[in-house]
Design a protein around this motif. Sequence first.
Motif, short mmCIF file in Angstrom:
data_model
loop_
_atom_site.label_atom_id
_atom_site.label_comp_id
_atom_site.label_asym_id
_atom_site.label_seq_id
_atom_site.Cartn_x
_atom_site.Cartn_y
_atom_site.Cartn_z
N ALA A 1 9.59 17.54 55.21
CA ALA A 1 8.52 18.29 55.87
C ALA A 1 8.63 18.26 57.39
O ALA A 1 8.46 19.28 58.07
CB ALA A 1 7.15 17.78 55.42
N ASP A 2 8.89 17.07 57.96
CA ASP A 2 9.00 16.97 59.42
C ASP A 2 10.20 17.77 59.94
O ASP A 2 10.13 18.39 61.01
CB ASP A 2 9.12 15.52 59.85
N GLY A 3 11.29 17.78 59.19
CA GLY A 3 12.46 18.54 59.61
C GLY A 3 12.18 20.03 59.64
O GLY A 3 12.57 20.74 60.58
N PHE A 4 11.49 20.53 58.63
CA PHE A 4 11.16 21.95 58.63
C PHE A 4 10.11 22.29 59.68
O PHE A 4 10.13 23.39 60.25
CB PHE A 4 10.70 22.39 57.24
N ALA A 5 9.21 21.35 59.97
CA ALA A 5 8.26 21.57 61.06
C ALA A 5 9.00 21.69 62.40
O ALA A 5 8.66 22.53 63.24
CB ALA A 5 7.23 20.45 61.11
N GLN A 6 10.02 20.86 62.61
CA GLN A 6 10.82 20.97 63.83
C GLN A 6 11.55 22.30 63.88
O GLN A 6 11.65 22.93 64.95
CB GLN A 6 11.82 19.82 63.91
N LEU A 7 12.04 22.76 62.74
CA LEU A 7 12.68 24.07 62.69
C LEU A 7 11.69 25.16 63.08
O LEU A 7 12.05 26.11 63.78
CB LEU A 7 13.24 24.33 61.29
N ALA A 8 10.45 25.04 62.65
CA ALA A 8 9.42 26.01 63.02
C ALA A 8 9.17 25.99 64.53
O ALA A 8 9.04 27.05 65.17
CB ALA A 8 8.12 25.73 62.26
N LEU A 9 9.09 24.80 65.12
CA LEU A 9 8.89 24.69 66.57
C LEU A 9 10.08 25.29 67.32
O LEU A 9 9.91 26.05 68.29
CB LEU A 9 8.72 23.23 66.97
N ASP A 10 11.28 24.95 66.89
CA ASP A 10 12.49 25.45 67.55
C ASP A 10 12.57 26.97 67.45
O ASP A 10 12.95 27.65 68.41
CB ASP A 10 13.72 24.81 66.89
N THR A 11 12.21 27.51 66.29
CA THR A 11 12.26 28.96 66.10
C THR A 11 11.27 29.67 67.02
O THR A 11 11.59 30.70 67.62
CB THR A 11 11.97 29.31 64.63
N ALA A 12 10.05 29.12 67.14
CA ALA A 12 9.05 29.72 68.03
C ALA A 12 9.56 29.75 69.47
O ALA A 12 9.40 30.75 70.18
CB ALA A 12 7.74 28.95 67.93
N VAL A 13 10.19 28.67 69.91
CA VAL A 13 10.72 28.60 71.27
C VAL A 13 11.85 29.61 71.44
O VAL A 13 11.92 30.33 72.45
CB VAL A 13 11.20 27.17 71.58
N ARG A 14 12.75 29.69 70.48
CA ARG A 14 13.89 30.60 70.61
C ARG A 14 13.43 32.06 70.62
O ARG A 14 13.97 32.88 71.37
CB ARG A 14 14.90 30.34 69.48
N LEU A 15 12.47 32.38 69.81
CA LEU A 15 11.94 33.74 69.83
C LEU A 15 11.27 34.03 71.18
O LEU A 15 11.43 35.12 71.75
CB LEU A 15 10.93 33.94 68.71
N GLY A 16 10.54 33.05 71.69
CA GLY A 16 9.92 33.22 73.00
C GLY A 16 10.94 33.41 74.10
O GLY A 16 10.78 34.28 74.97
N MET A 17 12.01 32.63 74.08
CA MET A 17 13.06 32.76 75.09
C MET A 17 13.73 34.13 74.99
O MET A 17 14.03 34.76 76.01
CB MET A 17 14.09 31.64 74.91
N GLN A 18 13.97 34.60 73.77
CA GLN A 18 14.61 35.90 73.60
C GLN A 18 13.70 37.04 74.07
O GLN A 18 14.17 38.03 74.61
CB GLN A 18 15.00 36.09 72.14
N ALA A 19 12.39 36.88 73.85
CA ALA A 19 11.44 37.89 74.32
C ALA A 19 11.47 37.98 75.84
O ALA A 19 11.50 39.07 76.42
CB ALA A 19 10.04 37.57 73.82
#
Length: 334
Positions: A241-259
Amino acid sequence: MRQHKPLISIIVPVYNVKPYLEKCLASIAAQTYPNKEVILVDDASTDGGGRLCDEWAAAAEWLQVVHLPQNSGLSAARNEGVRRAQGEFITFIDSDDYVEPRLLQKLYDALAESGAEVSICGTDGLGTGQEPARVYQRTEAVCAMAGRSPFLWTAWGKLYPAALVKKYPFDSRALCCEDLLFFYQILGEISCISYVPDRLYHYVYRAGSLINNGIDERRCTVLAVLDHICEDARHNLPETADGFAQLALDTAVRLGMQAVEAGSAQKDLFGYLRRFRRHCRRHFSLNALRLCPHGKGVTAQLLLYGNTAAFWCMAVVYRQLKKWKRSGDADGQN
């Protein structure tokens, strides 16, 4: 020798990538593994790629072509290939990428020698890290995936038991993140993964491809997929669960950076950033944050969690630094 090696099915979805297709198919033809079948699924290409597939099939008995009557998307194309696959193992190759001749042999040997259920090779083109060969238990694999080192959750670059792939068809509703949902389902069925560090899969960057073309609603379907995965993992795979939560955080940041990277071409930039902040806050925990492998990643996740304006400032500075670096590299080559 052929009869001593199990059949491996290679599924290649094809849609309007004719300039890249010849190199992809040539790299598959060069495989040193002796017992393969290739299923090209032409998803109603309009650039002549379907005809090129037919030309290859006419000259190679191990290659077959399926022409879908209308464009149905990557998931449907892969699922059609899987339905027709006769192999004991299945791997996926995207038709704008190419592979090294030893790909199948290395992935098969990794399974045979380790007893793992899935094998993964190193890749280039996506900035992943590289680690020594080893076997990852499921929880370790999720943490590695969340940290983007040494592998990602892409469907390609991996070898799977065919029975497992046929059990979990790709979900066309996931749009740009069907690989993530598919790989999560696979993880729920296996105990370990064998990793081969050799960079045997070459991801080809295309400026017009979906993941390199700014942020839109289709790209954002990954947020809903991660919401589902994180919720399901808490109940059914709690050790991950913690690993997938980190993936969710990382994905939000990467989408934000790409935007932010898209600049003025990105519509409703701050609306998307607020959306990514909500996603970050939904999955944030100190345990998840601790799994972020880089200090700059931790900083970016904390900034997005706290304030979209602060995150935007950081992303703009980072974008400018990248431009200066590219400019400096170009000057150094002149």
